[in-house]
Design a protein around this motif. Structure first.
Motif, mmCIF file in Angstrom:
data_model
loop_
_atom_site.group_PDB
_atom_site.id
_atom_site.type_symbol
_atom_site.label_atom_id
_atom_site.label_comp_id
_atom_site.label_asym_id
_atom_site.label_seq_id
_atom_site.Cartn_x
_atom_site.Cartn_y
_atom_site.Cartn_z
ATOM 1 N N GLY A 609 -83.150 52.637 97.061
ATOM 2 C CA GLY A 609 -83.745 51.535 97.806
ATOM 3 C C GLY A 609 -85.115 51.858 98.369
ATOM 4 N N THR A 610 -85.883 52.693 97.665
ATOM 5 C CA THR A 610 -87.206 53.067 98.168
ATOM 6 C C THR A 610 -88.303 52.269 97.454
ATOM 7 N N PHE A 611 -89.284 51.800 98.234
ATOM 8 C CA PHE A 611 -90.374 51.001 97.664
ATOM 9 C C PHE A 611 -91.601 51.095 98.566
ATOM 10 N N VAL A 612 -92.756 50.691 98.031
ATOM 11 C CA VAL A 612 -93.949 50.584 98.868
ATOM 12 C C VAL A 612 -94.533 49.183 98.697
ATOM 13 N N ARG A 613 -95.167 48.691 99.757
ATOM 14 C CA ARG A 613 -95.800 47.375 99.681
ATOM 15 C C ARG A 613 -97.210 47.535 99.115
ATOM 16 N N ASP A 614 -97.644 46.556 98.339
ATOM 17 C CA ASP A 614 -98.937 46.673 97.673
ATOM 18 C C ASP A 614 -99.457 45.259 97.377
ATOM 19 N N THR A 615 -100.628 45.185 96.766
ATOM 20 C CA THR A 615 -101.139 43.868 96.365
ATOM 21 C C THR A 615 -101.634 43.929 94.924
ATOM 22 N N VAL A 616 -101.562 42.782 94.260
ATOM 23 C CA VAL A 616 -102.072 42.643 92.896
ATOM 24 C C VAL A 616 -103.097 41.515 92.922
ATOM 25 N N ASP A 617 -104.243 41.730 92.300
ATOM 26 C CA ASP A 617 -105.263 40.681 92.238
ATOM 27 C C ASP A 617 -105.116 39.883 90.955
ATOM 28 N N ALA A 618 -105.062 38.560 91.114
ATOM 29 C CA ALA A 618 -105.007 37.683 89.946
ATOM 30 C C ALA A 618 -106.393 37.085 89.742
ATOM 31 N N LEU A 619 -106.995 37.390 88.601
ATOM 32 C CA LEU A 619 -108.349 36.892 88.316
ATOM 33 C C LEU A 619 -108.275 35.725 87.344
ATOM 34 N N ARG A 620 -109.118 34.721 87.598
ATOM 35 C CA ARG A 620 -109.321 33.676 86.578
ATOM 36 C C ARG A 620 -110.543 34.093 85.766
ATOM 37 N N LEU A 621 -110.404 34.187 84.477
ATOM 38 C CA LEU A 621 -111.506 34.655 83.631
ATOM 39 C C LEU A 621 -112.470 33.510 83.343
ATOM 40 N N THR A 622 -113.736 33.810 83.492
ATOM 41 C CA THR A 622 -114.772 32.803 83.225
ATOM 42 C C THR A 622 -115.792 33.409 82.267
ATOM 43 N N THR A 623 -115.287 34.008 81.216
ATOM 44 C CA THR A 623 -116.165 34.751 80.308
ATOM 45 C C THR A 623 -117.067 33.849 79.469
ATOM 46 N N SER A 624 -116.725 32.550 79.402
ATOM 47 C CA SER A 624 -117.554 31.670 78.565
ATOM 48 C C SER A 624 -118.663 30.985 79.360
ATOM 49 N N THR A 625 -118.760 31.276 80.667
ATOM 50 C CA THR A 625 -119.811 30.634 81.464
ATOM 51 C C THR A 625 -121.183 31.206 81.094
ATOM 52 N N PRO A 626 -122.236 30.409 81.203
ATOM 53 C CA PRO A 626 -123.577 30.889 80.851
ATOM 54 C C PRO A 626 -123.979 32.121 81.656
ATOM 55 N N GLU A 627 -123.543 32.136 82.940
ATOM 56 C CA GLU A 627 -123.928 33.268 83.788
ATOM 57 C C GLU A 627 -123.387 34.588 83.220
ATOM 58 N N CYS A 628 -122.113 34.566 82.845
ATOM 59 C CA CYS A 628 -121.481 35.770 82.284
ATOM 60 C C CYS A 628 -122.162 36.163 80.978
ATOM 61 N N GLN A 629 -122.406 35.147 80.132
ATOM 62 C CA GLN A 629 -123.029 35.426 78.831
ATOM 63 C C GLN A 629 -124.415 36.043 79.020
ATOM 64 N N ARG A 630 -125.132 35.484 79.993
ATOM 65 C CA ARG A 630 -126.502 35.953 80.227
ATOM 66 C C ARG A 630 -126.484 37.379 80.785
ATOM 67 N N GLN A 631 -125.617 37.573 81.769
ATOM 68 C CA GLN A 631 -125.556 38.893 82.416
ATOM 69 C C GLN A 631 -125.223 39.999 81.423
ATOM 70 N N LEU A 632 -124.322 39.687 80.516
ATOM 71 C CA LEU A 632 -123.864 40.738 79.606
ATOM 72 C C LEU A 632 -124.555 40.680 78.250
ATOM 73 N N ASN A 633 -125.468 39.718 78.087
ATOM 74 C CA ASN A 633 -126.182 39.533 76.812
ATOM 75 C C ASN A 633 -125.218 39.415 75.636
ATOM 76 N N LEU A 634 -124.194 38.617 75.846
ATOM 77 C CA LEU A 634 -123.191 38.472 74.797
ATOM 78 C C LEU A 634 -123.641 37.448 73.776
ATOM 79 N N VAL A 635 -123.472 37.760 72.540
ATOM 80 C CA VAL A 635 -123.747 36.790 71.487
ATOM 81 C C VAL A 635 -122.403 36.383 70.916
ATOM 82 N N ARG A 636 -122.069 35.130 71.064
ATOM 83 C CA ARG A 636 -120.737 34.678 70.621
ATOM 84 C C ARG A 636 -120.676 34.590 69.108
ATOM 85 N N THR A 637 -119.634 35.107 68.581
ATOM 86 C CA THR A 637 -119.397 34.909 67.145
ATOM 87 C C THR A 637 -118.385 33.785 66.994
ATOM 88 N N PRO A 638 -118.590 32.933 66.012
ATOM 89 C CA PRO A 638 -117.691 31.783 65.899
ATOM 90 C C PRO A 638 -116.275 32.227 65.534
#
Lengths: 638, 41
Positions: A609-638
């Motif tokens: 019965g041993t445990f520790v309390r912790d937290t998990v972060d849930a991220l919403r991905l916004t990888t297709s936004t222009p800001e992300c594309q610009r920041q990472l210089n991503l070129v989308r392949t179809p």
């Protein structure tokens, strides 16, 4: 109620398939519990084998499985004459009554576990999670995940049947039934040499062995593969000694079912095969054995080969290479290096001999041999084995020597071919060792008048095992006596259960979750991809994976819309934690936003019965936004 | 074998069982200590 009906129907259907196989092969086993155990094991294998084809055919749903159960019940009706239980009506002596009572107590504890929700980590990670995913899609599909995805899943097909027809409760009961089938088979085989009380004592030792307590009532397949191994070995010895071709066919089927349920079954097939070469070789029997083993056991290897390019994923990467981007050179190197954590002992002749002793009295933590090992029985029985082997012709005999040969060859292959050194992986040969040592020790004791110390070996092993089993039961007693809800039990027993509940409530069926937390896989109802740093390479999370643009491309390729991060983004972690480092990069570059910080618990021991309390972060991905594309210089392949 | 030697062998076997059991249990000393501490609290 429906779960109980389904589990019993599945057991009866398995008996039907198994009795039909025994009849077709014309293999005669002793009537009574041995025939029941052997038939149930063979029938379970048949159902698992059929499950593969049902899954490939896209009919992986309750109605098809109901048909399979119907056929099994029909076969049982046709072969009902083979079911006889009564064998002599002599009175039970006092020791037998005590042993039977202890066995009933032990099985009652197993029943408490069976009537509680599943909570074991590996069971949640894949033993129950994969059948659930297959049922959701009405087909089996290839999961490109080492160790817990792209593996032989014959036994899991039987879990799927129970899950489809009776839900999780039915699977839990089915696990208990298969465990009882193992006990029955061990008892039946032991009765060939021992009287009732010594045979029962062996069964009790097996049921309270830590590895059985740990794995019997969970999705771990070792208790089930132990049954396949025992059937295969006994049938093989019968085939050699009675010159019975049918026994060779049954041995091949059982060895094949083991190979279909776990990679270690390949070792089992070799070990059992050697039994056929131990007498004057009968080539028809060898051919029958090998042919049936190939038919029964090859389906998952061909399946893995077709999908990944290698029959054993990812072990044979160096030989076969890989299709797709599911594996690569760096992943292979990291896997080999990280997986070596479960092989702490060097593979030398000295450690080959000393491993059983080290694993018993002073195991390195990585062997997990203390709480989930094989207990003290074989260690304590050592002088009896040595004494009996000095007169092996009288006290052990050719049959048990063949059994010992199979167990030793399996152990040797397991030890020398690198995988993991987890002691509980030896559970499939433990009943064989128990039989050899039990019979030889009892005979040697009788011959020399050493029965009392021999009884002390049993008494201490059983008493300790019962105490451990009782401690294990506290968790389930609490669930039943406090009338806990399912979610309360899961919160106490399953790490990140609250995160799964959050995901089910907040992520839609059109989304896809990137989940690095294997312990909660089974609880997730929405689409997800397992992102284990060591077991997969489609989204690389190894310590050396530092390229953010590559990470974003891989997340996109997996069509992920959400990502779970543990420890949380604000946690103090080193640069080797790629998930946290890359996720921080995602947020900083506008490629993800924190949707929720979910409080949760990480369980270190369910029994304690041993445990520790912790937290998990849930991220919403916004990888297709222009800001992300610009920041990472991503070129989308179809 | 004479009955005296059988008697000695029996004692040695009992001793092996007792010591072997203690040797096996020694690995759990930390767990027992933790359980006792929990019980004491």
């Amino acid at each position: 109620m429906i779960a109980i009906v389904v589990a019993i129907a599945q057991a009866l259907a398995s008996l039907g398939f198994g009795l039909a196989v025994l009849r077709l092969a014309r293999y005669e086993t002793e009537p009574g519990v041995l025939r029941l155990g052997v038939a149930l094991g063979l029938g379970a294998g048949c159902i698992g084998w059929l499950g593969f084809w049902i899954g490939v055919g896209g009919a992986f749903r309750a109605s098809t499985f109901a048909g399979v159960v119907g056929v099994g019940l029909l076969l049982l009706w046709l072969r009902r004459g083979d079911l006889t239980l009564a064998r002599g009506g002599d009175r039970l002596d006092r020791i037998t009554v005590v042993l039977l009572t202890a066995l009933c107590v032990s099985l009652f504890i197993d029943l408490l576990e069976a009537f509680a929700p599943a909570g074991d980590v590996d069971t949640m990670a894949y033993h129950f999670a994969l059948p659930k995913q297959f049922l959701q899609q009405h087909r089996i599909f290839f999961v490109p995940l080492a160790v817990e995805g792209a593996v032989p899943l014959l036994m899991h097909m039987t879990y799927a049947l129970a899950l489809a027809l009776g839900g999780e409760q039915a699977v839990q009961l089915w696990l208990l039934i298969t465990q009882i089938a193992l006990l029955a088979t061990v008892y039946g085989v032991a009765r060939r040499w021992l009287d009732r009380s010594w045979s029962l004592a062996l069964v009790l030792v097996l049921n309270v062995t830590p590895a059985t307590i740990y794995g019997g009532g969970t999705g771990h397949v070792e208790t089930r593969t132990a049954l396949f191994m025992l059937i295969a070995v006994i049938a093989a010895t019968d085939a050699v000694e009675r010159r019975a071709l049918g026994a060779a066919i049954v041995a091949g089927l059982a060895a094949g079912f083991f190979a279909g349920a776990k990679y270690y079954g390949l070792f089992a097939a070799c070990a059992v095969g050697l039994i056929f070469l131990s007498g004057r070789p009968q080539w028809r029997a060898v051919a029958a054995y090998a042919g049936m083993a190939a038919v029964a056991g090859s389906q998952w290897y061909v399946w893995t080969w077709i999908h990944s390019g290698m029959p054993v994923f990812p072990t044979l990467y160096a030989v076969f290479g890989v299709r797709d981007q599911m594996w690569n050179e760096q992943a292979a190197r990291f896997f080999k290096q990280a997986y070596a954590r479960w092989s702490p002992m060097p593979t030398t002749v000295a450690t080959f001999v000393t491993y059983p002793f080290v694993a018993t009295v002073a195991p390195p933590p990585a062997l997990e041999a203390g709480r989930t090992g094989l207990g003290p029985f074989l260690f304590l029985a050592l002088p009896w084995l040595i004494g009996a082997l000095r007169r092996w012709k009288d006290l052990v005999g050719p049959t048990l020597l063949r059994v010992l040969l199979a167990a030793t060859v399996f152990y040797a292959l397991w030890f020398w071919i690198p995988s993991s050194q987890l002691t509980r992986q030896l559970l499939p040969i433990y009943p064989l060792a128990l039989l050899v040592v039990g019979v030889a020790g009892t005979r040697w004791s009788r011959l020399n008048g050493y029965t009392r110390p021999w009884a002390a070996v049993f008494a201490l092993s059983i008493a300790l095992g019962m105490a451990v089993h009782a401690a294990y039961a506290v968790n389930f007693l609490r669930y039943h006596l406090k009338r806990e809800s399912r979610s309360e039990f899961l919160e106490r027993n399953v790490a990140f259960a609250s995160v799964a509940a959050w995901a089910n409530a907040n992520i839609g069926p059109a989304d896809r979750l990137g989940n690095p937390l294997r312990a909660m896989n089974y609880l997730i109802d929405v689409p997800y991809a397992m992102l284990h740093p060591m077991y997969q390479a489609r989204v690389e999370l190894r310590p050396d994976a530092g390229s953010l643009p590559t990470f974003v491309r891989q997340l996109d390729r997996e069509r992920l819309t959400h990502l779970l991060v543990h420890p949380s983004l604000t946690a103090n972690v080193g640069p080797g934690n790629a998930l946290v480092s890359l996720s921080r990069g995602l947020v900083a570059n506008g490629c993800a936003m924190l949707q929720q910080r979910v409080p949760t618990t990480v369980i270190s021991s369910r029994t304690m019965g041993t445990f520790v309390r912790d937290t998990v972060d849930a991220l919403r991905l916004t990888t297709s936004t222009p800001e992300c594309q610009r920041q990472l210089n991503l070129v989308r392949t179809p | 074998m004479s009955s005296e030697r059988h008697g000695t062998a029996r004692v040695l076997l009992f001793a092996w069982v007792a010591l072997g059991f203690l040797a096996y249990m020694w690995q759990f000393r930390g767990m027992f200590a933790a359980a006792l501490r929990m019980f004491g609290r």
